[in-house]
Design a protein around this motif. Structure first.
Motif, PDB file in Angstrom:
ATOM      1  N   GLY A 144      -9.825  -6.742  60.812  1.00 53.17           N
ATOM      2  CA  GLY A 144      -9.171  -8.007  61.158  1.00 53.17           C
ATOM      3  C   GLY A 144     -10.026  -9.233  60.916  1.00 53.17           C
ATOM      4  N   GLY A 145     -11.347  -9.069  60.821  1.00 52.75           N
ATOM      5  CA  GLY A 145     -12.208 -10.206  60.562  1.00 52.75           C
ATOM      6  C   GLY A 145     -12.402 -10.516  59.094  1.00 52.75           C
ATOM      7  N   SER A 146     -11.902  -9.648  58.209  1.00 52.17           N
ATOM      8  CA  SER A 146     -12.075  -9.847  56.766  1.00 52.17           C
ATOM      9  C   SER A 146     -11.103 -10.892  56.243  1.00 52.17           C
ATOM     10  CB  SER A 146     -11.867  -8.529  56.017  1.00 52.17           C
ATOM     11  OG  SER A 146     -12.816  -7.557  56.416  1.00 52.17           O
ATOM     12  N   ARG A 147     -11.527 -11.569  55.181  1.00 49.08           N
ATOM     13  CA  ARG A 147     -10.676 -12.541  54.499  1.00 49.08           C
ATOM     14  C   ARG A 147     -10.656 -12.305  52.993  1.00 49.08           C
ATOM     15  NH1 ARG A 147      -9.544 -12.707  58.929  1.00 49.08           N
ATOM     16  NH2 ARG A 147      -9.412 -14.461  60.392  1.00 49.08           N
ATOM     17  N   SER A 148     -11.193 -11.171  52.543  1.00 51.46           N
ATOM     18  CA  SER A 148     -11.179 -10.843  51.117  1.00 51.46           C
ATOM     19  C   SER A 148     -11.309  -9.337  50.960  1.00 51.46           C
ATOM     20  CB  SER A 148     -12.326 -11.547  50.373  1.00 51.46           C
ATOM     21  OG  SER A 148     -13.578 -11.107  50.866  1.00 51.46           O
ATOM     22  N   VAL A 149     -10.905  -8.844  49.790  1.00 49.32           N
ATOM     23  CA  VAL A 149     -11.008  -7.420  49.475  1.00 49.32           C
ATOM     24  C   VAL A 149     -11.018  -7.259  47.962  1.00 49.32           C
ATOM     25  CG1 VAL A 149      -8.505  -6.978  49.422  1.00 49.32           C
ATOM     26  CG2 VAL A 149     -10.079  -5.121  50.001  1.00 49.32           C
ATOM     27  N   THR A 150     -11.699  -6.231  47.475  1.00 52.88           N
ATOM     28  CA  THR A 150     -11.686  -5.889  46.053  1.00 52.88           C
ATOM     29  C   THR A 150     -11.038  -4.522  45.887  1.00 52.88           C
ATOM     30  OG1 THR A 150     -13.696  -7.160  45.590  1.00 52.88           O
ATOM     31  CG2 THR A 150     -13.089  -5.472  44.001  1.00 52.88           C
ATOM     32  N   VAL A 151      -9.992  -4.462  45.085  1.00 52.42           N
ATOM     33  CA  VAL A 151      -9.268  -3.209  44.831  1.00 52.42           C
ATOM     34  C   VAL A 151      -9.768  -2.640  43.508  1.00 52.42           C
ATOM     35  CG1 VAL A 151      -7.006  -2.124  44.668  1.00 52.42           C
ATOM     36  CG2 VAL A 151      -7.276  -4.232  45.978  1.00 52.42           C
ATOM     37  N   SER A 152     -10.417  -1.484  43.552  1.00 56.13           N
ATOM     38  CA  SER A 152     -10.975  -0.877  42.350  1.00 56.13           C
ATOM     39  C   SER A 152     -10.139   0.320  41.913  1.00 56.13           C
ATOM     40  CB  SER A 152     -12.424  -0.453  42.591  1.00 56.13           C
ATOM     41  OG  SER A 152     -12.492   0.445  43.681  1.00 56.13           O
ATOM     42  N   GLY A 153     -10.519   0.914  40.781  1.00 51.08           N
ATOM     43  CA  GLY A 153      -9.808   2.086  40.273  1.00 51.08           C
ATOM     44  C   GLY A 153      -8.466   1.782  39.649  1.00 51.08           C
ATOM     45  N   LEU A 154      -8.268   0.549  39.171  1.00 50.35           N
ATOM     46  CA  LEU A 154      -6.997   0.173  38.544  1.00 50.35           C
ATOM     47  C   LEU A 154      -7.039   0.428  37.043  1.00 50.35           C
ATOM     48  CD1 LEU A 154      -6.424  -3.209  40.429  1.00 50.35           C
ATOM     49  CD2 LEU A 154      -5.716  -0.906  41.109  1.00 50.35           C
ATOM     50  N   SER A 155      -5.893   0.358  36.404  1.00 52.86           N
ATOM     51  CA  SER A 155      -5.789   0.591  34.961  1.00 52.86           C
ATOM     52  C   SER A 155      -5.760  -0.733  34.212  1.00 52.86           C
ATOM     53  CB  SER A 155      -4.525   1.392  34.638  1.00 52.86           C
ATOM     54  OG  SER A 155      -4.578   2.673  35.233  1.00 52.86           O
ATOM     55  N   PRO A 156      -6.348  -0.788  33.006  1.00 58.14           N
ATOM     56  CA  PRO A 156      -6.381  -2.046  32.246  1.00 58.14           C
ATOM     57  C   PRO A 156      -4.983  -2.485  31.802  1.00 58.14           C
ATOM     58  CG  PRO A 156      -7.991  -0.464  31.401  1.00 58.14           C
ATOM     59  CD  PRO A 156      -7.099   0.284  32.332  1.00 58.14           C
ATOM     60  N   SER A 157      -4.816  -3.786  31.660  1.00 54.67           N
ATOM     61  CA  SER A 157      -3.591  -4.391  31.110  1.00 54.67           C
ATOM     62  C   SER A 157      -2.340  -3.922  31.832  1.00 54.67           C
ATOM     63  CB  SER A 157      -3.471  -4.076  29.611  1.00 54.67           C
ATOM     64  OG  SER A 157      -4.616  -4.497  28.918  1.00 54.67           O
ATOM     65  N   ARG A 158      -2.419  -3.859  33.148  1.00 54.41           N
ATOM     66  CA  ARG A 158      -1.277  -3.395  33.935  1.00 54.41           C
ATOM     67  C   ARG A 158      -0.988  -4.404  35.053  1.00 54.41           C
ATOM     68  NH1 ARG A 158       1.387   1.419  34.413  1.00 54.41           N
ATOM     69  NH2 ARG A 158       2.545   1.733  36.355  1.00 54.41           N
ATOM     70  N   ARG A 159       0.310  -4.611  35.320  1.00 53.49           N
ATOM     71  CA  ARG A 159       0.727  -5.573  36.355  1.00 53.49           C
ATOM     72  C   ARG A 159       0.899  -4.829  37.683  1.00 53.49           C
ATOM     73  NH1 ARG A 159       5.858  -6.809  38.007  1.00 53.49           N
ATOM     74  NH2 ARG A 159       6.184  -8.830  39.020  1.00 53.49           N
ATOM     75  N   TYR A 160       0.250  -5.348  38.709  1.00 55.50           N
ATOM     76  CA  TYR A 160       0.328  -4.763  40.053  1.00 55.50           C
ATOM     77  C   TYR A 160       0.899  -5.799  41.019  1.00 55.50           C
ATOM     78  CZ  TYR A 160      -2.789  -1.016  38.450  1.00 55.50           C
ATOM     79  OH  TYR A 160      -3.348   0.036  37.775  1.00 55.50           O
ATOM     80  N   ARG A 161       1.675  -5.330  41.979  1.00 50.43           N
ATOM     81  CA  ARG A 161       2.172  -6.182  43.063  1.00 50.43           C
ATOM     82  C   ARG A 161       1.482  -5.746  44.362  1.00 50.43           C
ATOM     83  NH1 ARG A 161       8.309  -7.916  43.872  1.00 50.43           N
ATOM     84  NH2 ARG A 161       7.548  -9.365  42.274  1.00 50.43           N
ATOM     85  N   PHE A 162       0.775  -6.682  44.979  1.00 47.86           N
ATOM     86  CA  PHE A 162       0.034  -6.396  46.202  1.00 47.86           C
ATOM     87  C   PHE A 162       0.740  -7.056  47.392  1.00 47.86           C
ATOM     88  CE2 PHE A 162      -3.074  -6.318  42.760  1.00 47.86           C
ATOM     89  CZ  PHE A 162      -3.671  -5.092  42.960  1.00 47.86           C
ATOM     90  N   HIS A 163       0.854  -6.313  48.502  1.00 48.96           N
ATOM     91  CA  HIS A 163       1.445  -6.822  49.738  1.00 48.96           C
ATOM     92  C   HIS A 163       0.386  -6.725  50.842  1.00 48.96           C
ATOM     93  CE1 HIS A 163       5.394  -6.616  47.821  1.00 48.96           C
ATOM     94  NE2 HIS A 163       5.124  -5.365  47.495  1.00 48.96           N
ATOM     95  N   LEU A 164       0.050  -7.868  51.448  1.00 50.66           N
ATOM     96  CA  LEU A 164      -0.920  -7.898  52.536  1.00 50.66           C
ATOM     97  C   LEU A 164      -0.171  -8.096  53.857  1.00 50.66           C
ATOM     98  CD1 LEU A 164      -3.972  -7.966  53.362  1.00 50.66           C
ATOM     99  CD2 LEU A 164      -3.753 -10.466  53.321  1.00 50.66           C
ATOM    100  N   TYR A 165      -0.325  -7.135  54.770  1.00 48.93           N
ATOM    101  CA  TYR A 165       0.317  -7.202  56.078  1.00 48.93           C
ATOM    102  C   TYR A 165      -0.729  -7.538  57.151  1.00 48.93           C
ATOM    103  CZ  TYR A 165       4.292  -4.761  53.936  1.00 48.93           C
ATOM    104  OH  TYR A 165       5.337  -4.402  53.133  1.00 48.93           O
ATOM    105  N   GLY A 166      -0.373  -8.456  58.074  1.00 47.58           N
ATOM    106  CA  GLY A 166      -1.201  -8.741  59.246  1.00 47.58           C
ATOM    107  C   GLY A 166      -0.618  -8.039  60.448  1.00 47.58           C
ATOM    108  N   LEU A 167      -1.472  -7.292  61.194  1.00 49.00           N
ATOM    109  CA  LEU A 167      -0.994  -6.482  62.316  1.00 49.00           C
ATOM    110  C   LEU A 167      -1.568  -6.961  63.640  1.00 49.00           C
ATOM    111  CD1 LEU A 167      -1.305  -4.433  59.670  1.00 49.00           C
ATOM    112  CD2 LEU A 167      -0.535  -2.766  61.344  1.00 49.00           C
ATOM    113  N   GLN A 168      -0.722  -6.928  64.680  1.00 49.17           N
ATOM    114  CA  GLN A 168      -1.113  -7.190  66.055  1.00 49.17           C
ATOM    115  C   GLN A 168      -0.500  -6.109  66.933  1.00 49.17           C
ATOM    116  OE1 GLN A 168      -0.086 -11.064  67.495  1.00 49.17           O
ATOM    117  NE2 GLN A 168      -1.941 -12.034  66.757  1.00 49.17           N
TER     118      GLN A 168
END
Length: 263
Positions: free
Chosen positions: A94-118
């Motif tokens: 919960g204290g983070s404000r950034s992330v790096t997503v690794s292991g992806l494929s080149p030249s590919r479109r990804y849709r990322f969804h960030l959820y905040g939980l309480q």
């Protein structure tokens, strides 16, 4: 003879006093009218996520960052689908404000969804579409540069000659930080078509990082501090794994850990 003469007695009628009913009990009168709602009716502050933005893009990774304008979250979850269409969920502190997503494929479109939980519930969500970088392609020969045999072929065709066995050299560490590891290797024998680096992230999820066949080094981002990782580098030719080398690496400590946790 005496005769008794009756003496008239006046008739006295008494009327009982009518009983008065007791006065009704006095109802308490509020001193001040209630103007504030009870605590149970006060709505809690709603946490809000800021815009999700891209901080970095490579052929195999995407860096994301966000803000929290109102109210803290207990934790976050980043969801997306990998190159095979399988859903992935990355838990974030919960204290983070950034992330790096690794292991992806080149030249590919990804849709990322960030959820905040309480309290275990999703309170807010922000999304973004990101395309990974393009891997460096091999430069094809121009038509004028294609080799043309000047003499009749006297050697056996390539299909009859046994292919040379490609071999991987030792896998070594080039640099280490709290969130990344740099690796390098050599190829003493014939080259590989490409490589694949496999490892498990801090949540135990398997990750696969595709690497161009001409590369001899790679940096793995998005790792956790003071954690031991085992990396496996595979060399592939013709779509088959030909050789493998492995290494165990522990990421560096954060500054607070190096200072002994003292303020």
């Amino acid at each position: 003879m005496w005769m008794a003469t009756p003496i008239p007695i006046p008739h006295v009628t008494t009327t009982a006093e009518q009983e008065k009913p007791p006065p009704p009990p006095e109802e308490p009168t509020p001193e001040r009218p209630q103007t504030e709602p009870p605590p149970s009716e006060t709505s809690p502050t709603r946490a809000v996520l800021g815009e999700l933005k891209v901080s970095s893009v490579t052929p195999s990774s995407v860096g994301l960052q966000w803000s929290v304008p109102e109210g803290p979250f207990d934790s976050f979850t980043l969801q997306y689908r990998d190159a095979q269409g399988q859903p992935q969920a990355l838990p974030i502190d919960g204290g983070s404000r950034s992330v790096t997503v690794s292991g992806l494929s080149p030249s590919r479109r990804y849709r990322f969804h960030l959820y905040g939980l309480q309290n275990g519930k999703r309170i807010d969500r922000v999304s973004i579409d990101v395309a990974t970088g393009t891997a460096e392609p091999e430069e094809p020969l121009l038509p004028s540069e294609e080799p043309r045999p000047e003499h009749p072929q006297t050697e056996p065709p390539p299909s009859e000659a046994p292919p040379a066995q490609a071999v991987l050299g030792e896998l070594r560490v080039s640099n280490v930080t709290p969130s990344s590891v740099g690796l390098q290797w050599s190829v003493p024998e014939d080259p590989f078509d490409f490589f694949t680096l496999q490892y498990r992230d801090a949540q135990g999820q398997p990750q696969a990082l595709p690497i161009d066949g001409g590369s001899r080094s790679v940096t793995v981002p998005g790792l956790s501090p003071s954690r031991r990782y085992r990396f496996h580098l595979y060399g592939l030719r013709g779509g088959k794994r030909i050789d493998r080398v492995s290494i165990d690496v522990t990421t560096g400590e954060e500054e607070g850990q190096r200072d002994g946790g003292m303020d």
